[in-house]
Scaffold this active site. Structure first.
Site, mmCIF file in Angstrom:
data_model
loop_
_atom_site.group_PDB
_atom_site.id
_atom_site.type_symbol
_atom_site.label_atom_id
_atom_site.label_comp_id
_atom_site.label_asym_id
_atom_site.label_seq_id
_atom_site.Cartn_x
_atom_site.Cartn_y
_atom_site.Cartn_z
ATOM 1 N N HIS A 154 7.868 6.248 10.216
ATOM 2 C CA HIS A 154 7.030 6.333 8.917
ATOM 3 C C HIS A 154 6.529 7.607 8.944
ATOM 4 O O HIS A 154 5.428 7.537 9.060
ATOM 5 C CB HIS A 154 6.405 5.189 8.728
ATOM 6 N N ARG B 206 12.193 2.938 1.428
ATOM 7 C CA ARG B 206 11.437 1.950 2.303
ATOM 8 C C ARG B 206 12.416 0.965 2.529
ATOM 9 O O ARG B 206 13.250 0.164 1.434
ATOM 10 C CB ARG B 206 10.248 1.282 2.114
ATOM 11 N N LYS C 205 23.273 -7.591 -4.689
ATOM 12 C CA LYS C 205 24.803 -7.650 -4.145
ATOM 13 C C LYS C 205 25.878 -7.346 -2.964
ATOM 14 O O LYS C 205 27.432 -6.988 -3.894
ATOM 15 C CB LYS C 205 25.810 -6.990 -5.797
ATOM 16 N N ARG D 168 0.627 -1.331 0.089
ATOM 17 C CA ARG D 168 -0.030 0.095 0.243
ATOM 18 C C ARG D 168 0.349 1.796 -0.032
ATOM 19 O O ARG D 168 0.214 2.024 -0.549
ATOM 20 C CB ARG D 168 -0.557 -0.265 1.187
ATOM 21 N N THR D 169 2.194 1.674 0.591
ATOM 22 C CA THR D 169 2.481 2.236 0.804
ATOM 23 C C THR D 169 3.461 2.509 -0.690
ATOM 24 O O THR D 169 3.413 3.898 -1.017
ATOM 25 C CB THR D 169 3.754 2.417 1.659
#
Lengths: 307, 140
Positions: free
Chosen positions: A129, A101, A80, A51-52
């Site tokens: 957040h 995020r 990597k 959703r974000t």
């Protein structure tokens, strides 16, 4: 370069301005549909989040911009072994703004310190957040017409719930607030959050384990999920996950103008039967999140001289 | 017990008894190729007991470490056997690469080239928090 890592990065005036912009976007969406034409938002999501990420991407598309998307550490250069700093420097060459995020706390700050474009923290582990809190603030202001002189109940996982800590911190900047903290003993608000946001500012609060007892006192009820990923121990999660469930029976004891919120996704902590109650605001919260992200993208691109 | 005077170096005095050893290690004095004396539980009119560190070499010392471990300690700079400067060390606002964040979820736990930065969050409680994840520093 101005970035937003946590809500206190924004002054009260800026918060108010963002909410005003969001309200204007809601009222006149057509006026904003080309504001970010030719601009690119990079969404770097190193941790699962539907959703974000969709909200950020929808926000940029509705501003007429484009999106470059990375999802999952396994498919990116992070797999990597590339550092967050190097990723931020590299992506700055492609995008005008970054939403990131990351599962590690503080990753967004590292990105912001190394990027040459604005970075928006879209969640860094259990830490911050901020755009969720922006969504919460707009939802409260639209529902109540104000952000001051309210009794705010927070229920569920108040220990690990970063949205709760951010909301307490953000709301504690307004006058006349009172908090009611409803949680199992094991998931109470950490003392440093109470010390820094409530005790230092002499903001009254009560702590209880009984939702039904206090629901009638509340203007806002902010429900949270007991999140599996925040526990080290599966047994603790299973024991506590069903602690607090909001049902139509409990809602009967609540005020007629209560605003029920939830950062979503929910599991079962709000019964589906509550969804049709006009006091249920959690899906409006989702929509408000998109509008606040639009407002924030506009603000940061403008400050960076890219609009 | 006698410890020789020093010619060019520093004396860290008025260290709270018991803090001298921590300070010795955090300053990395075990790696100094010069005479270093750590005196513990020395009688003090002011403190009752105190620790003292003497370094007989013109080395660079991170005063922030001293301010973090024991604000109130004094640093005497000695040149040609003369006291040329006396400093009282206060708690620093920022600590860089002095202590490490213990939070396994902190970005510094997996990106070890990052500086370990802590900021003074509560002077009265002598509390420092990680710049990145805001976890409180472990008590020394």
């Amino acid at each position: 370069m101005r970035s937003v890592i946590d809500v206190p990065d924004l002054s009260l005036e800026e918060l108010s301005g963002l909410m005003d912009t969001a309200e204007d976007i809601i009222a006149h969406p057509g006026d904003y549909s080309e504001r970010c034409h030719g601009k690119k938002l990079a969404t770097l999501f190193f941790e699962p989040s539907t959703r974000t990420r969709l909200s950020f991407e929808a926000a940029m598309y509705e501003l007429g911009g484009n999106v470059l998307s990375v999802t999952g550490a396994g498919t990116s250069s992070a797999a990597k072994g590339e550092s967050v700093a190097d990723t931020a420097k590299t992506v700055s060459c492609y995008a005008d703004i970054i939403a990131m995020r990351h599962p590690k706390e503080g990753a967004a700050l590292v990105a912001a310190r190394n990027a040459s474009v604005p970075v928006i923290n879209a969640g860094d582990g259990g830490h911050c957040h901020p755009t969720q809190t922006l969504a919460d603030l707009l939802t409260i202001r639209r529902k109540k017409g104000k952000l001051d002189h309210l009794t705010v109940g927070l229920c569920g996982d108040l220990k690990f719930g970063r949205t709760v800590h951010s909301l307490i911190s953000a709301m504690s900047r307004y006058e006349g607030l009172r908090f009611v903290l409803i949680s199992p003993e094991e998931l109470k608000v950490p003392s440093y959050v109470k010390d820094e946001s409530l005790k230092r500012k002499n903001i009254p609060y009560t702590q209880t384990t009984d939702l039904e007892q206090v629901i009638g006192d509340l203007d806002i009820l902010y429900m949270t999920r007991v999140q599996r990923e925040r526990f080290f121990n599966e047994e603790d999660y299973l024991r506590l996950k069903d602690s607090y469930i909001l049902t139509p029976e409990k809602m009967r004891k609540a005020r007629p103008d209560l605003c029920v919120m939830h950062p979503l996704p929910r599991v079962n902590e709000i019964s589906v039967a509550v969804d049709d109650d006009p006091r249920a605001c959690y899906f409006k919260q989702v929509l408000n999140g998109k509008y606040m992200r639009m407002a924030l993208i506009l603000m940061l691109l403008k400050e960076a001289g890219r609009l | 017990m006698n410890v020789d005077s020093i010619r060019d170096g520093i004396v860290i005095d008025h260290i709270t008894a018991g803090c001298g050893r921590k300070l010795y290690h955090l300053l990395g004095l075990e790696n100094v190729d010069a005479p270093v004396a750590l005196l513990t539980n020395v009688a003090s009119a002011k403190l009752g007991r105190k620790d003292i560190i003497k370094v007989d070499a013109d080395i660079s010392v991170d005063f922030n470490v001293i301010g973090y471990v024991d604000p109130g300690a004094t640093v005497n700079i000695i040149r040609n056997s003369e006291l040329v400067e006396k400093k009282r060390i206060d708690m620093p606002e920022t600590l860089v690469n002095v202590i490490a964040c213990k939070n396994p979820r902190c970005i510094t736990s997996c990106e070890q080239e990052l500086d370990q930065v802590f900021r003074l969050s509560n002077r009265a409680k002598k509390e420092y928090r990680c710049l990145y994840c805001e976890t409180k520093a472990a008590v020394l």
